[in-house]
Design an enzyme around this catalytic site. Structure first.
Site, PDB file in Angstrom:
ATOM      1  N   ASP A   1       0.854  -1.196   0.000  1.00 30.71           N
ATOM      2  CA  ASP A   1       0.000   0.000   0.000  1.00 30.71           C
ATOM      3  C   ASP A   1       0.892   1.248   0.000  1.00 30.71           C
ATOM      4  O   ASP A   1       2.109   1.163  -0.217  1.00 30.71           O
ATOM      5  CB  ASP A   1      -1.008  -0.045   1.157  1.00 30.71           C
ATOM      6  CG  ASP A   1      -0.363   0.124   2.533  1.00 30.71           C
ATOM      7  OD1 ASP A   1       0.886   0.253   2.603  1.00 30.71           O
ATOM      8  OD2 ASP A   1      -1.099   0.119   3.535  1.00 30.71           O
TER       9      ASP A   1
ATOM     10  N   CYS B   1       2.944  -3.399   4.061  1.00 28.01           N
ATOM     11  CA  CYS B   1       2.201  -2.197   4.436  1.00 28.01           C
ATOM     12  C   CYS B   1       3.020  -1.495   5.518  1.00 28.01           C
ATOM     13  O   CYS B   1       4.215  -1.763   5.656  1.00 28.01           O
ATOM     14  CB  CYS B   1       0.773  -2.524   4.862  1.00 28.01           C
ATOM     15  SG  CYS B   1       0.590  -3.581   6.298  1.00 28.01           S
TER      16      CYS B   1
ATOM     17  N   THR C   1       2.864  -1.624   8.864  1.00 30.86           N
ATOM     18  CA  THR C   1       3.265  -2.547   9.929  1.00 30.86           C
ATOM     19  C   THR C   1       3.387  -3.992   9.465  1.00 30.86           C
ATOM     20  O   THR C   1       3.961  -4.820  10.177  1.00 30.86           O
ATOM     21  CB  THR C   1       2.202  -2.539  11.043  1.00 30.86           C
ATOM     22  OG1 THR C   1       0.945  -2.950  10.458  1.00 30.86           O
ATOM     23  CG2 THR C   1       2.058  -1.159  11.680  1.00 30.86           C
TER      24      THR C   1
ATOM     25  N   HIS D   1       8.218 -24.881   9.700  1.00 30.23           N
ATOM     26  CA  HIS D   1       7.109 -25.400  10.509  1.00 30.23           C
ATOM     27  C   HIS D   1       5.737 -25.152   9.893  1.00 30.23           C
ATOM     28  O   HIS D   1       4.837 -25.969  10.050  1.00 30.23           O
ATOM     29  CB  HIS D   1       7.125 -24.769  11.908  1.00 30.23           C
ATOM     30  CG  HIS D   1       8.290 -25.188  12.742  1.00 30.23           C
ATOM     31  ND1 HIS D   1       8.266 -25.178  14.125  1.00 30.23           N
ATOM     32  CD2 HIS D   1       9.524 -25.627  12.402  1.00 30.23           C
ATOM     33  CE1 HIS D   1       9.429 -25.593  14.593  1.00 30.23           C
ATOM     34  NE2 HIS D   1      10.218 -25.862  13.558  1.00 30.23           N
TER      35      HIS D   1
ATOM     36  N   HIS E   1       4.373 -31.400  11.711  1.00 27.98           N
ATOM     37  CA  HIS E   1       4.060 -30.125  11.053  1.00 27.98           C
ATOM     38  C   HIS E   1       2.959 -30.309  10.020  1.00 27.98           C
ATOM     39  O   HIS E   1       2.065 -29.466   9.904  1.00 27.98           O
ATOM     40  CB  HIS E   1       5.311 -29.542  10.390  1.00 27.98           C
ATOM     41  CG  HIS E   1       6.394 -29.216  11.357  1.00 27.98           C
ATOM     42  ND1 HIS E   1       6.152 -28.560  12.542  1.00 27.98           N
ATOM     43  CD2 HIS E   1       7.723 -29.464  11.329  1.00 27.98           C
ATOM     44  CE1 HIS E   1       7.284 -28.417  13.193  1.00 27.98           C
ATOM     45  NE2 HIS E   1       8.257 -28.960  12.482  1.00 27.98           N
TER      46      HIS E   1
HETATM   47  C1  RB5 Z   1      -1.661   2.757   6.597  1.00 25.53           C
HETATM   48  O1  RB5 Z   1      -1.650   3.966   7.265  1.00 25.53           O
HETATM   49  C2  RB5 Z   1      -1.449   1.614   7.576  1.00 25.53           C
HETATM   50  O2  RB5 Z   1      -2.534   1.530   8.450  1.00 25.53           O
HETATM   51  C3  RB5 Z   1      -1.260   0.317   6.829  1.00 25.53           C
HETATM   52  O3  RB5 Z   1      -0.191   0.434   5.968  1.00 25.53           O
HETATM   53  C4  RB5 Z   1      -0.954  -0.891   7.698  1.00 25.53           C
HETATM   54  O4  RB5 Z   1       0.099  -0.636   8.573  1.00 25.53           O
HETATM   55  C5  RB5 Z   1      -2.095  -1.531   8.359  1.00 25.53           C
HETATM   56  O5  RB5 Z   1      -1.970  -2.551   9.041  1.00 25.53           O
END
Ligand code: RB5
Length: 152
Positions: A8, A65, A67, A98, A134
């Site tokens: 994203d 993304c 996080t 695993h 596994h």
């Molecule tokens: C975008 O601001 C952020 O929320 C997205 O990239 C991600 O980290 C969501 O989990």
């Protein structure tokens, strides 16, 4: 290896570092975007990448993304996807051995490009251990997927 990748607006910068890195390792990349800071929704990219994995068009998927959390949550809703959110080398190796994960999620706001590249390298190079325990556990995960799926 054929690999699909998507990000994203909070992950495209890391993706744009990772794509040439993967190509330099000899992999064939399908890049589903995103390409700039205009805000977009991570589930849309998770869906495109995971569809390619489930269809057998690519062997693995990589999702980025801010996080890695949103991407991993979205990816794991899709039957047939086993996605690991991984920010360390131990987990990158262990989740292949695993869990036989077929999608890797990373957070651009969490780790730098050097660590990300090493995680990707280890995740791609590590085979599934195929130990009986596994395989049995992955089978139980599949059973949960079947049990709670609303579609046949
Ligand atoms: C975008 O601001 C952020 O929320 C997205 O990239 C991600 O980290 C969501 O989990």
């Amino acid at each position: 290896m054929k690999i699909a990748i998507g990000a994203d607006h909070a992950g495209y910068r890391l993706k744009d570092v990772v794509v040439p890195f993967l190509e330099s390792l000899g992999h064939e990349i399908q890049d589903f975007g995103w390409h700039n800071e205009q805000s977009v929704d991570y589930p849309d990219f998770a869906q495109q990448v995971c569809n390619q994995v489930v269809a057998g068009e690519v062997e693995r998927g990589i999702l980025i993304c801010g996080t890695g959390i949103g991407m991993s949550i979205a990816a794991n809703k899709i039957p047939g996807i086993r996605c690991a959110l991984t920010h360390d080398l131990f987990s990158a190796k262990a989740t292949r051995e695993h869990n036989d994960t077929n999608v890797l999620a990373l957070g651009e706001r969490v780790i730098g490009p050097g660590v990300a590249q090493e995680i990707i390298r280890v995740w791609l190079e590590t085979p599934f251990s195929e130990g009986e325990r596994h395989i049995g556990r992955i089978g139980k995960v599949k059973s949960l997927e079947d049990k709670y799926s609303t579609h046949p």
